[in-house]
Write a protein that holds these residues in place. Structure first.
Motif, short mmCIF file in Angstrom:
data_model
loop_
_atom_site.label_atom_id
_atom_site.label_comp_id
_atom_site.label_asym_id
_atom_site.label_seq_id
_atom_site.Cartn_x
_atom_site.Cartn_y
_atom_site.Cartn_z
N VAL A 55 14.16 13.58 6.60
CA VAL A 55 13.48 13.88 5.33
C VAL A 55 12.58 12.71 4.96
CG1 VAL A 55 13.81 14.27 2.86
CG2 VAL A 55 15.31 15.41 4.52
N GLN A 56 11.35 13.02 4.51
CA GLN A 56 10.41 11.98 4.13
C GLN A 56 10.18 11.97 2.62
OE1 GLN A 56 6.85 12.49 6.61
NE2 GLN A 56 7.55 10.72 7.80
N ILE A 57 10.11 10.76 2.08
CA ILE A 57 9.90 10.57 0.64
C ILE A 57 8.75 9.59 0.48
CG2 ILE A 57 10.92 9.75 -1.52
CD1 ILE A 57 13.68 10.31 -0.30
N GLN A 58 7.75 9.99 -0.33
CA GLN A 58 6.66 9.05 -0.61
C GLN A 58 7.11 8.09 -1.71
OE1 GLN A 58 2.88 10.82 -1.47
NE2 GLN A 58 1.79 8.87 -1.37
N LEU A 59 6.89 6.82 -1.47
CA LEU A 59 7.33 5.80 -2.42
C LEU A 59 6.20 5.47 -3.39
CD1 LEU A 59 9.23 3.35 -0.03
CD2 LEU A 59 10.15 5.26 -1.36
N ALA A 60 6.51 5.53 -4.66
CA ALA A 60 5.53 5.19 -5.69
C ALA A 60 5.43 3.68 -5.82
CB ALA A 60 5.93 5.82 -7.03
N ASN A 61 4.27 3.14 -5.50
CA ASN A 61 4.04 1.69 -5.57
C ASN A 61 5.03 0.91 -4.72
OD1 ASN A 61 1.94 2.05 -7.52
ND2 ASN A 61 3.53 2.30 -9.11
N GLY B 280 0.82 -1.21 0.00
CA GLY B 280 0.00 0.00 0.00
C GLY B 280 0.85 1.26 0.00
N PRO B 281 0.22 2.43 0.19
CA PRO B 281 0.95 3.70 0.23
C PRO B 281 1.99 3.68 1.33
CG PRO B 281 -1.41 4.06 0.12
CD PRO B 281 -1.22 2.61 0.38
N SER B 282 3.20 4.09 1.03
CA SER B 282 4.27 4.02 2.02
C SER B 282 5.17 5.25 1.91
CB SER B 282 5.09 2.74 1.84
OG SER B 282 5.57 2.61 0.52
N TRP B 283 5.84 5.53 3.02
CA TRP B 283 6.73 6.68 3.11
C TRP B 283 8.08 6.23 3.65
CZ3 TRP B 283 1.64 6.63 3.96
CH2 TRP B 283 0.86 7.58 3.28
N LEU B 284 9.12 6.77 3.05
CA LEU B 284 10.48 6.48 3.49
C LEU B 284 10.98 7.67 4.30
CD1 LEU B 284 13.23 4.96 3.42
CD2 LEU B 284 13.68 6.10 1.23
N THR B 285 11.33 7.44 5.56
CA THR B 285 11.90 8.48 6.39
C THR B 285 13.41 8.26 6.47
OG1 THR B 285 9.89 8.60 7.74
CG2 THR B 285 11.88 9.59 8.66
N LEU B 286 14.16 9.21 5.90
CA LEU B 286 15.61 9.10 5.90
C LEU B 286 16.16 9.37 7.29
CD1 LEU B 286 16.47 10.94 2.55
CD2 LEU B 286 16.11 8.48 2.93
N SER C 92 4.05 2.04 6.22
CA SER C 92 2.87 1.96 5.37
C SER C 92 1.68 1.62 6.23
CB SER C 92 3.06 0.89 4.28
OG SER C 92 1.86 0.68 3.59
N ASP C 93 0.56 2.35 6.02
CA ASP C 93 -0.62 2.01 6.81
C ASP C 93 -1.32 0.78 6.25
OD1 ASP C 93 -2.12 2.89 4.59
OD2 ASP C 93 -2.27 4.91 5.40
N ALA C 94 -1.26 0.59 4.95
CA ALA C 94 -1.81 -0.60 4.29
C ALA C 94 -3.24 -0.88 4.73
CB ALA C 94 -0.93 -1.81 4.57
N GLY C 95 -3.95 0.17 5.11
CA GLY C 95 -5.34 0.01 5.52
C GLY C 95 -5.51 -0.62 6.89
#
Length: 629
Positions: free
Chosen positions: A85-91, A75-81, A107-110
């Protein structure tokens, strides 16, 4: 030292207990069912069923720069360096240009609870200049005392040694571990069983620079006592520490108002505060946290927090933090950053600071060591607790990273004792002996990834102590990862000019004889006096290697043998060639005789002449000239 199979480099199944190993006699040794059960239990197994697996923990992935791929989250996920710094990951795909460091994917993945994955980006190899070619000195700093020392070599003496060596072209000074022992009680003589590997030993402080800020009576008494300690034929750490504590306490009592100290405390943060808390608790309850009141035996209990917040404890926490501030300042002022190679011990004491803080990640009751071999028919039990591999991995190897970072601070390089332990270690189960032990391996080569990352960040090279009988597959793995091997004249059959380039060459180490000790017969006599079993032919194997290296017979003067042997050593293509300070000063007694404690004055023997006389020692100049060639 026995060896396991090359498969040790592969990721372990289940608990990582290897099915067996070949000992030095070529026999295959299989751990008993009892040993395996005890080890699994120490790792956290809830049953005696061999099919039980470790519990699931936070996923971890280690990648190299330029790697791209999908994370394990959905699901939607974010990378925290690491820098926030946060980066949203595409797929869920990782970008290929990630910086080195310790990152986190969420990722919350619902779900009500987000999925989390640790992500470490590490270089494929440790920092290493392939064109590096230098010579240096290895020294037991405590033994290198000068006429100004207070009973043992200190950080000012280190500066003297660095100046002398670098003026002659030396590129490194290798030291014994400077890890801190227990803050109370008699200081341990051995530097290889410390309370912590992350903070340094205040015994090495030069307190003479503080004498101008204490009362005259204390100053006069301390100077007289220091001269008496320096005149002794053995290093008395207990007396040295009591004397230095007198000066440090007197100076601290006058108040310390130094903005640099405030900055130091702020930069070191909670880690330094916790060390100071442990020291303050030790002052009240003793060196071993196992004997403390139960509510203080874990660093994160309410009782520990209440203690640390009290005004009396705060003062002691500040004092022990101040000692680390002084040590770091003197270490840096000595010029360590440019030349010093620090030494990382293989472990830490089970009742010390590191074990107190990280007790949740250790295998209770187990110890690490070595299996039976030719030098130790019963094996070796080092009495040091191992990390549980799956538990350390669940922490994204933070304790290991912190340990490396602390030892690489203000250093040009790092020597890792028993470097094979980064791939697998012999565990001795509770109640059993080293002969009953089993090898436990880490998850692939991930500890080497952390070494590569911290080495790259520090810009420092890494030397692995890989002596003994080691599987060539393991040595090849270390070489590919950019670690220097260790080659000793005492053990190598090929001549030095046939040794590998990616290595550090030497004649001896702290556990082995000096050249003068062998040639004079003193080392053999020391071993016999200590009750050590020696080979039937005595020290003739060592003497033979010196005859070959020096092209001489038994009538050759010892100075000729020393210089000629180092001249032969300098013919090696190794990146680093070193000479022991003991050999430069003509020392006959080795620093440590393995297998003994009080039978030999291990770690307590000063150099035969003061460090001040190095400048006027012809033997030292001749060895340096041999290395320079």
């Amino acid at each position: 030292m026995a060896t396991s199979d090359p498969a040790a480099a592969d990721p372990p199944a289940d608990w990582g207990i290897q099915p067996g190993y070949h000992d030095v006699w070529g026999s295959w040794k299989t751990p008993s069912d009892e040993a395996e059960t005890l080890i699994r239990r120490a790792m956290g197994a809830q049953t005696d069923d061999p099919a039980e697996r470790p519990p699931e923990s936070t996923p971890l992935r280690i990648v190299h720069p330029g790697d791209a791929g999908a994370s394990s989250t959905t699901g939607p996920s974010w990378l925290t360096l690491e820098d926030g710094v946060q980066i949203q990951l595409a797929n869920g795909l990782l970008p290929p240009d990630l910086p080195l460091g310790y990152h986190r994917i969420e990722s919350d993945a619902g779900r009500s609870d987000p999925q989390v994955e640790h992500l470490i980006v590490a270089p494929p190899r440790a920092h290493l200049d392939d064109a590096m070619r230098l010579w240096g000195i290895t020294a037991q700093l405590y033994a290198a005392r000068s006429r100004q020392s207070w009973g043992m070599g200190d950080l000012t003496d280190l500066g003297v040694l660095i100046d002398w060596a670098t003026e002659r072209g030396a590129g490194m000074i290798g030291l014994n571990p400077l890890h801190a022992p227990a803050p109370v009680g008699p200081p341990a003589n051995s530097p290889y069983s410390p309370s912590t590997r992350r903070w340094r030993d205040p015994l090495y402080l030069d307190v003479s620079e503080l004498l101008g800020e204490v009362d005259p009576a204390t100053r006069v008494e301390a100077e007289a006592a220091s001269r008496q300690l320096n005149a002794g034929g053995r290093i008395d750490r207990t007396a040295v520490w009591e004397l230095k504590r007198t000066v440090l306490d007197a100076r601290w009592a006058r108040g310390v108002n130094d903005p640099a100290f405030d900055t130091f405390r702020a930069e070191r943060g909670d880690a330094l505060t916790l060390w100071g808390t442990y020291c303050a608790l030790s002052e009240q309850h003793g060196a071993s946290w196992h004997t403390w009141p139960e509510d203080l035996r874990h660093p994160h209990t309410p009782a520990v927090r209440r203690f640390a917040s009290s005004s009396a404890a705060a003062e002691r926490i500040a004092f022990w933090s101040w000692l680390q501030f002084l040590i770091e300042g003197q270490f840096a002022a000595a010029g360590a950053q440019e030349v010093v190679v620090t030494d990382l011990a293989v472990g830490f004491a089970p009742d010390g600071f590191d074990a107190w803080e990280w007790q949740d990640h250790l295998a209770e009751g187990c110890r690490i060591g070595a299996p039976p071999d030719l030098l130790g028919p019963d094996g070796q039990d080092w009495g040091l607790p191992p990390f549980v591999p799956w538990k350390l991995r669940s922490q994204a190897y933070r304790p290991w990273a912190e340990t490396l970072r602390a030892n690489l601070l203000h250093a040009r390089g790092l020597r890792v004792d028993h470097v094979m332990g980064l791939l697998r270690l012999l565990w001795i189960p509770p109640g059993l002996t080293a002969a009953d032990g089993a090898y436990v391996q880490w998850h692939g080569t991930e500890l080497l990834d952390i070494v590569a990352l911290e080495s790259a960040r520090a810009g420092a090279f890494v030397v692995g102590e890989d002596l003994g009988t080691v599987d060539p597959g393991i040595q090849d793995q270390l070489r590919r990862r950019g670690l220097l091997s260790t080659r000793l004249l005492w053990f190598e059959d090929p001549p030095p000019n046939e040794w590998p380039q990616q290595a550090m060459a030497a004649i001896t180490t702290h556990d082995l004889p000096t050249v003068a000790g062998v040639w004079s017969g003193v080392d053999l006599a020391d071993q016999r006096a200590a009750g050590v079993t020696v080979p039937a032919n005595g020290d003739d194997d060592f003497r033979h290697r010196l005859r070959v290296a020096a092209h001489c017979d038994d009538a050759a003067p010892v100075d000729h043998v020393v210089v000629a042997s180092y001249r032969r050593l300098a013919e090696s293509p190794c990146m680093i060639v070193t000479a022991a300070l003991d050999d430069l000063m003509g020392a006959e007694h080795r620093p440590n005789v393995p297998g003994t404690i009080d039978e030999h004055p291990n770690w307590r023997i000063p150099l035969p002449v003061p460090l001040d006389d190095l400048e006027a020692t012809p033997l030292a100049d001749r060895i340096v000239d041999a290395l320079q060639r």
